[in-house]
Design a protein around this motif. Sequence first.
Motif, mmCIF file in Angstrom:
data_model
loop_
_atom_site.group_PDB
_atom_site.id
_atom_site.type_symbol
_atom_site.label_atom_id
_atom_site.label_comp_id
_atom_site.label_asym_id
_atom_site.label_seq_id
_atom_site.Cartn_x
_atom_site.Cartn_y
_atom_site.Cartn_z
ATOM 1 N N GLU A 164 32.741 -4.818 -18.704
ATOM 2 C CA GLU A 164 31.490 -4.222 -19.015
ATOM 3 C C GLU A 164 32.044 -3.427 -19.669
ATOM 4 N N ASP A 165 32.928 -2.792 -19.688
ATOM 5 C CA ASP A 165 33.277 -1.261 -20.140
ATOM 6 C C ASP A 165 33.939 -1.969 -21.523
ATOM 7 N N ASP A 166 35.158 -2.664 -21.254
ATOM 8 C CA ASP A 166 36.479 -2.885 -22.332
ATOM 9 C C ASP A 166 35.811 -4.296 -22.979
ATOM 10 N N LEU A 167 35.214 -5.242 -22.369
ATOM 11 C CA LEU A 167 35.068 -6.759 -23.340
ATOM 12 C C LEU A 167 33.419 -6.178 -23.722
ATOM 13 N N GLY A 168 32.542 -5.329 -23.123
ATOM 14 C CA GLY A 168 31.211 -5.449 -23.292
ATOM 15 C C GLY A 168 30.533 -6.298 -22.717
ATOM 16 N N LEU A 169 31.052 -7.069 -21.460
ATOM 17 C CA LEU A 169 29.480 -7.982 -21.619
ATOM 18 C C LEU A 169 28.667 -7.697 -20.244
ATOM 19 N N GLU A 170 27.838 -8.035 -19.768
ATOM 20 C CA GLU A 170 26.680 -7.941 -19.785
ATOM 21 C C GLU A 170 26.230 -8.960 -19.417
ATOM 22 N N ILE A 171 26.881 -8.705 -18.091
ATOM 23 C CA ILE A 171 26.420 -9.721 -16.648
ATOM 24 C C ILE A 171 25.101 -9.342 -15.682
ATOM 25 N N ASP A 172 24.305 -10.397 -15.192
ATOM 26 C CA ASP A 172 23.106 -9.895 -15.159
ATOM 27 C C ASP A 172 22.568 -10.799 -13.954
ATOM 28 N N TYR A 173 23.322 -12.310 -12.890
ATOM 29 C CA TYR A 173 22.699 -12.491 -12.198
ATOM 30 C C TYR A 173 23.531 -13.603 -11.685
ATOM 31 N N ALA A 174 23.391 -13.712 -10.130
ATOM 32 C CA ALA A 174 24.395 -14.849 -9.467
ATOM 33 C C ALA A 174 23.446 -16.016 -8.810
ATOM 34 N N THR A 175 23.838 -17.077 -8.341
ATOM 35 C CA THR A 175 23.683 -17.990 -7.493
ATOM 36 C C THR A 175 24.372 -17.858 -6.395
ATOM 37 N N LYS A 176 23.988 -17.336 -5.356
ATOM 38 C CA LYS A 176 24.934 -17.755 -3.872
ATOM 39 C C LYS A 176 24.891 -18.591 -2.885
#
Length: 243
Positions: A164-176
């Motif tokens: 998130e901080d270095d690559l700027g990816l926006e992690i949003d949701y997961a299925t478990k």
Amino acid sequence: MRAKYLQIAADLTNKIRHEQYVAGDFLPSEPALSELYNVSRETIRKSLNELLDAGLIQKIKGKGSVVINAARIAFPISNIESFDELNKQKQMHATTKILELKDTQVPLTISKHLSLTETAATYVSRLRLINDEPIVVDEDYILKKYVPKISAKQAQSSLYQYFEDDLGLEIDYATKTITVEPASKNVMAQLQLTDTNLVVVVRSLTYLKDTSFFQYTISQHRPDKFKFVDFAHRKAQNGGLIL
């Protein structure tokens, strides 16, 4: 800076972990805690709700908040939180040991299920320890399409902070999915299982904000050390309120 109620929740959690308050003890009353921490009662209520959601206390009407058996560490299922984030939040005094870090492919069952066209991934296997006791074996497959390279230093700390901080990816949701399964001999040895060959397995498919799949995780937990918690609301019937 963390919100005040989270700081108080962390302090109370630490006191419970170090047995300043043990199972069966009542925490000080809300007015007493309000005076102790010099905050409003509303802030104290929010702090106590954090402990309630973590499975550390139970509120008893007319009596207060009683500490319950905290031998198992409560892991939230609905949230997407890294082990490092949970370690800081719950003050678990946890450490991480890298077992394996290599280039690989997403498992065929997952690539077929998701109809992936690009399957190149980085495989990271890590052993999580709390107070030097092995607790969890985490295995991650991270698509190189989104994360081309992962160093040992990055794998040792928080991957999500790197994403998130270095690559700027926006992690949003997961299925478990959660199952109880026999552990392999290797995992039994890593987790030092002696009384059982069973582990609690949490498999997660994690997606970015644009709905792109980017991470598959297999977490194998010692069943004697963890409980999994969720926070659920009963859905209103016929569009009305539930009273």
